[in-house]
Enzyme design. Structure first.
Site, short mmCIF file in Angstrom:
data_model
loop_
_atom_site.label_atom_id
_atom_site.label_comp_id
_atom_site.label_asym_id
_atom_site.label_seq_id
_atom_site.Cartn_x
_atom_site.Cartn_y
_atom_site.Cartn_z
N GLU A 92 -9.53 3.22 -0.36
CA GLU A 92 -9.27 1.85 -0.83
C GLU A 92 -9.00 1.83 -2.34
O GLU A 92 -9.71 2.48 -3.12
CB GLU A 92 -10.46 0.95 -0.50
CG GLU A 92 -10.20 -0.52 -0.69
CD GLU A 92 -11.33 -1.37 -0.13
OE1 GLU A 92 -11.03 -2.39 0.51
OE2 GLU A 92 -12.51 -1.02 -0.34
N LYS A 121 0.82 -1.21 0.00
CA LYS A 121 0.00 0.00 0.00
C LYS A 121 0.85 1.27 0.00
O LYS A 121 0.34 2.38 -0.17
CB LYS A 121 -0.95 -0.01 1.18
CG LYS A 121 -2.02 -1.10 1.07
CD LYS A 121 -2.87 -1.21 2.32
CE LYS A 121 -3.96 -2.27 2.13
NZ LYS A 121 -3.41 -3.62 1.92
N VAL A 171 -9.39 -9.96 5.01
CA VAL A 171 -10.69 -10.34 4.46
C VAL A 171 -11.04 -11.81 4.75
O VAL A 171 -12.22 -12.14 4.91
CB VAL A 171 -10.71 -10.06 2.94
CG1 VAL A 171 -9.80 -11.02 2.18
CG2 VAL A 171 -12.12 -10.13 2.39
N THR A 178 -16.35 -5.19 -1.71
CA THR A 178 -16.50 -3.77 -2.03
C THR A 178 -16.73 -3.51 -3.52
O THR A 178 -17.47 -2.61 -3.89
CB THR A 178 -15.26 -2.99 -1.57
OG1 THR A 178 -14.09 -3.57 -2.15
CG2 THR A 178 -15.14 -3.01 -0.05
#
Length: 569
Positions: A511, A383, A427, A444
Site C-alpha cells: 500500500e 495504482k 474504504v 492505515t
C-alpha cells in the site's frame, strides 16, 4: 377516530365560531367600557345593531385577508398584519355607517375605536396563543432549512400536510433583510443557528466547497441529521460523504457520448462490478443497440440483469467459452472492466492476480483485434503509476500491451483514474459498516491520501475519452485534489452523530501513502479539461511479449517489465 381528525373544513368552522364569540364579547366590552360598566337602556338597541353590522363585516374581511387558511403553528407576523388590515377595513366601514346613521342607530363613535382595539387583541391573542402552545409542546423533529426558494416552499407545504415528519422553525439564506417565506422566518445565513433543531434540510445550490463548510458549521451546532433536497426527485436524501468529497467534472459531453454509444453492440467485461455495472447502465441510457454483459460472478451478473435487459454471459475472460461471444455477437465496442483490484489480496495471491489481470486482459485485447472490434477500452488505475504492489504492476503491463500491440482496424485505448466513491471493496462502504456497528474507524496511516470521484462521473468520462480516441492513447481523468483518508473518516463520523474514534493500524503490504496520476505539463490536452493524454514513447512490442510469456513461470519477471515497480514479489 375520523370525527376528531383535523381537516381544513373543521379548522375554518372552528375559527369562524370562535371569532363570532370573541366579536360578541368584544362589542359588549366596548359598550361597558364606554359607559363605565353601566349601559343605559336606550343604548341596548344600539348594541345589538352594532353587533349585527360588525359580525358579517368582520367575517367577510377576515376571509378576504386569508385569516382562515393558515396553520396555527405557522401563524406569523405577516398573518398578524393581514388581521390588522382586515379589522381596519371592517371598522372603517363600520365607522362610516356609525357617522351617517347616527340619527337612526345611535352608535357612539368611541365604540368604533374601543371595539377595534379589543377585537385586535382578542383575535390576535387567540391565534398567537395556540402557536406558542404548539411550539412549546414540539420537542422533536424540528428542522431548519438552508435556502429560501421554491423547493423550500414546497417542502414546507409537505410538512404542513403531514407528508414529511418535520416542523420547520427557521430558514437561512443570503439575504439583505430578514423576511418570511411560507410563514417561516428567513434569517441571514451568516447568523446560522440550530434553533433547537436536530435536522437541517439543504435546498440551496452550493458548490462542493460551500457545502463542505456548511456541513462543518451544522455539525458544530449539534445538527447531525442533514438532508439534501434532490433536484430531480420529489424527495429528501441524507447527505453522504459522496456529496462532500466527490469531484464533479463540469465538461461531461453527453452528446459526444451518445453519438459514440448509440446503435452499437457493446461488450462489457466485469459487468457486475462497481465500474462495469455503471458502464452498462450508461450504455443502455445512451441508446446502445445491444449490451453483452460478461461476469464470472453469478450474483453480480444477476444483480445488473435485474436492471438492464441485455445479454447475460456467465464466464471468465480466460474461459474457452469467452471467444464464442465474439463469434456470435460481433461487438462494435469492448469495454474491459474485469480485474482483480483489491491490493492486499493480490499481494497474497500474485500468481492469480497476474493470470487474471495480465493474461486475461491480453486475451480480451487479442480477441478484439481478431474479430475486428472497432474500439477497445481498457480501464486502468492510478495504482499503475510507479506501482508498489502487484495489482498496480499488472495494470501497468496491460497499459503497455494496449499501447504497443499492432491492432489493425481496432482502436485500443486505456483510461486511468483513481478511486471511485462507494465501489465494492473501497474504504467508504467499509467505514459505513463500522459506523453501523458502532465500531471505531480504522485508518492505515494518518497521512494516507487518495483521489476520489463518483462512479457515474468516472464512467461518463471513460466513455467520453473513448469517444475521442484514435487508438494508442493512455488517457488520464483529472480526479481533482487528493483527500486524506483520516479527514474522510472524521467527516463520516461527524455525519453519523456518533461518538466514535479513528484508530491507526499501519500500512498494509503493497500500500502507498500517496497515489499518483502523474498529470504533468508534458501531457497532451484534449478538448475536455477533465481528460488528458499521457505523452509516452512506444516500446519494442516483441520484447514485451517475450517478457510477458516468462511471467507464467516466473512472476519476478514483473520487475523487468515494469522498471519503476517498487513492490515485493
Amino acid at each position: 377516530m375520523e370525527l376528531f381528525k383535523p381537516t381544513t373544513f373543521k379548522r375554518v368552522v372552528f375559527f369562524v365560531s370562535i371569532d363570532i364569540i370573541l366579536s360578541i364579547i368584544s362589542i359588549v366590552l366596548a359598550y361597558l367600557i364606554r359607559f363605565k360598566f353601566h349601559i343605559p337602556v336606550e343604548f341596548y338597541n344600539s348594541l345589538f345593531i352594532s353587533m349585527g353590522l360588525l359580525l358579517p363585516l368582520k367575517l367577510f374581511f377576515l376571509f378576504i385577508f386569508r385569516q382562515y387558511s393558515f396553520r396555527w403553528r405557522f401563524y406569523s407576523f405577516v398573518d398578524a398584519k393581514n388581521l390588522l388590515k382586515a379589522l381596519l377595513a371592517t371598522y372603517f366601514i363600520f365607522g362610516v355607517i356609525a357617522i351617517i346613521g347616527w340619527d337612526y342607530f345611535y352608535i357612539p363613535k368611541s365604540i368604533v375605536v374601543i371595539d377595534f382595539f379589543i377585537s385586535f387583541f382578542l383575535l390576535g391573542s387567540l391565534r398567537f396563543f395556540k402557536r406558542l402552545v404548539l411550539e412549546n409542546n414540539i420537542n422533536e423533529n424540528k428542522a431548519i432549512f438552508i435556502g429560501a426558494n421554491s423547493k423550500t416552499q414546497n417542502l414546507i407545504k409537505r410538512c404542513l400536510s403531514g407528508e414529511l415528519g418535520f416542523y420547520p422553525v427557521a430558514i437561512f439564506d443570503d439575504i439583505d433583510d430578514e423576511m418570511y417565506l411560507s410563514n417561516v422566518k428567513v434569517y441571514k445565513l451568516e447568523n446560522l443557528s440550530s434553533k433547537e433543531a436536530k435536522t437541517a434540510i439543504i435546498t440551496k445550490k452550493l458548490s462542493q466547497k460551500e457545502l463542505d463548510e456548511l456541513v462543518n458549521k451544522l455539525t458544530n451546532l449539534g445538527i447531525s441529521d442533514i438532508k439534501i433536497a434532490n433536484d430531480f426527485e420529489n424527495k429528501l436524501k441524507n447527505i453522504s460523504i459522496e456529496d462532500l468529497l466527490a469531484r464533479k467534472p463540469k465538461d461531461i459531453d453527453t452528446k459526444e457520448i451518445s453519438k459514440f454509444i448509440q446503435n452499437k453492440i457493446i461488450l462489457v467485461t466485469g459487468a457486475g462490478g462497481s465500474i462495469g455495472s455503471e458502464i452498462v447502465r450508461q450504455c443502455d441510457r445512451f441508446g446502445a443497440k445491444k449490451i453483452i454483459m460478461v461476469d464470472k460472478c453469478e450474483y453480480n451478473l444477476y444483480q445488473i440483469s435485474n436492471e438492464i435487459d441485455g445479454i447475460k454471459v456467465l464466464t471468465s475472460v480466460n474461459s474457452p467459452l469467452f471467444e464464442d461471444i465474439f463469434k456470435k455477437y460481433k461487438p462494435d465496442i469492448v469495454i474491459h472492466a474485469a480485474a482483480y483490484k483489491h491490493v492486499p489480496l493480490c499481494e497474497e495471491n500474485p500468481k492469480s492476480c497476474i493470470y487474471n489481470n495480465v493474461f486475461g486482459s491480453i486475451r480480451v485485447i487479442n480477441l478484439a483485434i481478431k474479430y475486428k472490434v472497432k474500439k477497445f477500452v481498457n480501464i486502468s488505475t492510478d495504482k499503475a503509476v510507479r506501482p508498489t504492489n502487484v495489482m498496480g504492476a499488472t495494470k501497468r503491463i496491460v497499459e503497455l500491451y494496449a499501447k504497443n500491440v499492432p491492432s489493425d482496424e481496432t482502436e485500443i485505448v486505456s483510461v486511468r483514474f483513481g478511486n471511485v466513491l462507494g465501489s465494492s471493496g473501497s474504504v467508504v462502504p467499509y467505514f459505513k459498516k463500522l459506523i453501523e456497528e458502532d465500531k471505531n474507524l480504522t485508518v492505515t496511516h494518518p497521512e494516507i491520501t487518495r483521489y476520489f470521484m463518483l462512479i457515474p462521473e468516472a464512467c461518463s468520462l471513460v466513455l467520453q475519452a473513448a469517444s475521442i480516441a484514435k487508438g494508442g492513447e493512455l488517457f488520464i481523468l483529472d480526479m481533482g485534489k487528493p483527500v486524506k483518508i483520516k479527514d474522510l473518516a472524521k467527516k463520516m463520523i461527524d455525519l453519523s452523530g456518533k461518538d466514535l474514534k479513528i484508530e491507526y493500524i499501519g500500512l498494509r503490504q503493497g500500500e502507498k501513502l500517496y497515489e499518483e496520476l502523474l498529470i504533468s505539463d508534458n501531457d497532451l490536452k484534449t478538448k475536455y479539461e477533465s481528460i488528458l493524454i499521457v505523452n509516452e514513447e512506444k516500446i519494442d512490442f516483441q520484447e514485451l511479449v517475450e517478457k510477458i510469456k516468462k511471467l507464467k513461470d516466473d512472476e519476478t519477471i514483473i520487475k523487468d517489465i515494469v522498471k519503476e515497480f517498487k513492490g515485493k514479489i
